[in-house]
Design a protein around this motif. Structure first.
Motif, PDB file in Angstrom:
ATOM      1  N   GLY A  52       0.804  -1.212   0.000  1.00  0.00           N
ATOM      2  CA  GLY A  52       0.000   0.000   0.000  1.00  0.00           C
ATOM      3  C   GLY A  52       0.846   1.274   0.000  1.00  0.00           C
ATOM      4  N   PHE A  53       0.216   2.386  -0.299  1.00  0.00           N
ATOM      5  CA  PHE A  53       0.867   3.694  -0.416  1.00  0.00           C
ATOM      6  C   PHE A  53       1.738   4.000   0.800  1.00  0.00           C
ATOM      7  N   LEU A  54       1.235   3.734   1.978  1.00  0.00           N
ATOM      8  CA  LEU A  54       1.950   4.057   3.213  1.00  0.00           C
ATOM      9  C   LEU A  54       3.282   3.338   3.341  1.00  0.00           C
ATOM     10  N   LEU A  55       3.416   2.202   2.674  1.00  0.00           N
ATOM     11  CA  LEU A  55       4.580   1.354   2.861  1.00  0.00           C
ATOM     12  C   LEU A  55       5.633   1.530   1.773  1.00  0.00           C
ATOM     13  N   ARG A  56       5.374   2.375   0.781  1.00  0.00           N
ATOM     14  CA  ARG A  56       6.401   2.688  -0.196  1.00  0.00           C
ATOM     15  C   ARG A  56       7.509   3.467   0.494  1.00  0.00           C
ATOM     16  N   PHE A  57       8.738   3.116   0.198  1.00  0.00           N
ATOM     17  CA  PHE A  57       9.874   3.695   0.912  1.00  0.00           C
ATOM     18  C   PHE A  57       9.799   5.222   0.986  1.00  0.00           C
ATOM     19  N   GLU A  58       9.537   5.858  -0.174  1.00  0.00           N
ATOM     20  CA  GLU A  58       9.530   7.322  -0.226  1.00  0.00           C
ATOM     21  C   GLU A  58       8.393   7.929   0.573  1.00  0.00           C
ATOM     22  N   ASN A  59       7.376   7.130   0.880  1.00  0.00           N
ATOM     23  CA  ASN A  59       6.220   7.632   1.612  1.00  0.00           C
ATOM     24  C   ASN A  59       6.307   7.371   3.113  1.00  0.00           C
ATOM     25  N   VAL A  60       7.411   6.821   3.559  1.00  0.00           N
ATOM     26  CA  VAL A  60       7.660   6.686   4.992  1.00  0.00           C
ATOM     27  C   VAL A  60       8.473   7.894   5.450  1.00  0.00           C
ATOM     28  N   ALA A  61       9.714   7.960   4.987  1.00  0.00           N
ATOM     29  CA  ALA A  61      10.589   9.114   5.232  1.00  0.00           C
ATOM     30  C   ALA A  61      11.686   9.059   4.184  1.00  0.00           C
ATOM     31  N   TRP A  62      12.148  10.227   3.734  1.00  0.00           N
ATOM     32  CA  TRP A  62      13.106  10.230   2.639  1.00  0.00           C
ATOM     33  C   TRP A  62      14.035  11.435   2.751  1.00  0.00           C
ATOM     34  N   TYR A  63      15.337  11.189   2.618  1.00  0.00           N
ATOM     35  CA  TYR A  63      16.342  12.263   2.632  1.00  0.00           C
ATOM     36  C   TYR A  63      16.732  12.622   1.208  1.00  0.00           C
TER      37      TYR A  63
END
Length: 350
Positions: free
Chosen positions: A9-20
């Motif tokens: 799901g959308f919430l679990l895409r890497f970029e949608n958790v936290a991204w530097y």
């Protein structure tokens, strides 16, 4: 290696958790999702720590946010003498790992790993922030892969057409267990208690399930007993913020009462996750008590009269006797047998 967030799901895409990226960390604001899709942008590692404390992200989200915060801390002192950079990074590791008290042990392992990567990069003349970012992405892929193994063992214990009750938002296991059920052709229905006061079950778990095409029903936090009595719940499952080696489970407050109800109705309770090597007993865990006013309002609207007091322990403790099994990447374990896990596990997780 194929990205392990594929088909989640959308919430679990890497970029949608936290991204530097470009000297800042973007963190999906789970306090307002799915009503709004907003990201909190942090330009200092202290802001990342504050976002973790404020529950901008939660469940396993802080593990990723803290790692990305360490990349940001590297960016803050780029170009300075190596000793000065390392001193700054050690302080940042402490600040990020101590943003919330109950998971300090796990967060310290995470920020410590980032610190080691940054130190090596500096010694080799490489950009420390990029090194930490690459390390974080690799760690996320590895963690998702491990939890996918957990999901395989968990789903093997579900009936072909099962009804499952969850608690709070277990991050990666939510998406991976539903993906595994689909791959195994198991037709699962989900009941999600809402999880007051931030509604992680209603907003996060249910959203991931809906994204992945699963039949999901949200119930209020005072309904689990009635639902177990009337809706044919086959399994109760949750992740855990801490899994002590003596079998005690620390998870979102409310888990204990559902475990008691499940025990009463003969519904197995399967905890998912990796046991904490450092937590020998429940006495090694500090339960976070959050601002009591968070229990007195909802979505910014005060619900109580002036003078009414609140109480909000973020987690509760479920004893081993109420846990049917702890499902790990090495298979199911009796909660009283978790020490054996560490004689079998050979791959770093955090």
């Amino acid at each position: 290696m194929e990205r392990q967030d594929k088909d989640l799901g959308f919430l679990l895409r890497f970029e949608n958790v936290a991204w530097y990226e470009n000297g800042s960390v973007r963190i999906l604001d789970r306090r307002v999702y799915p009503r709004k899709i907003e990201f909190v942008e942090c330009v200092r590692h202290e802001e990342v720590a504050q976002a973790i404390a404020d529950m901008v992200t939660q469940s396993a989200g802080p593990y990723t946010a803290a790692s990305m915060g360490m990349a940001l801390a590297c960016h803050e002192v780029r170009g300075r003498p190596q000793a000065e950079q390392l001193s700054h990074l050690k302080k940042a590791a402490y600040t990020l790992s101590h943003a919330r008290p109950t998971t300090v042990n796990r967060m310290t392992l995470i920020t410590g790993g980032c610190l080691d990567v940054a130190r090596t990069a500096l010694e080799e003349g490489r950009a420390a922030d990029q090194a930490v970012l690459d390390h974080t992405i690799d760690s996320m892929n590895r963690r998702y892969a491990k939890i996918s193994q957990v999901a395989e063992y968990l789903v093997s214990l579900w009936p072909q057409n099962g009804t499952v009750m969850t608690q709070c938002y277990g991050e990666t296991i939510v998406g991976t267990m539903l993906r595994e059920a689909r791959n195994k052709g198991k037709n699962v229905k989900l009941f999600c208690p809402e999880t007051r006061p931030f509604l992680q079950g209603a907003r996060l778990t249910a959203s991931v399930a809906n994204d992945q095409g699963v039949d999901v029903t949200v119930i209020t936090d005072n309904m689990p007993a009635t639902v177990m009595a009337t809706k044919g719940i086959d399994v109760f499952t949750s992740a855990a913020d801490s899994i002590c080696r003596d079998g005690h489970i620390v998870n979102k407050v409310g888990t204990l009462q559902i475990a008691i109800v499940a025990h009463h109705f003969g519904v197995p309770y399967f905890v998912t996750g990796i046991p904490d090597k450092e937590l020998l007993t429940i006495n090694d865990v500090r339960i976070e008590e959050r601002d009591p006013t968070e229990a007195l309002s909802f979505n910014g609207v005060k619900n109580t009269a002036d003078g009414v007091k609140g109480f909000y322990p973020a987690f509760d403790v479920t004893p081993a006797g109420l846990v049917s099994a702890v499902i790990t990447d090495k298979g199911p374990f009796a909660p009283q047998d978790l020490n054996r896990y560490f004689s079998l596990s050979d791959t770093a997780y955090w």
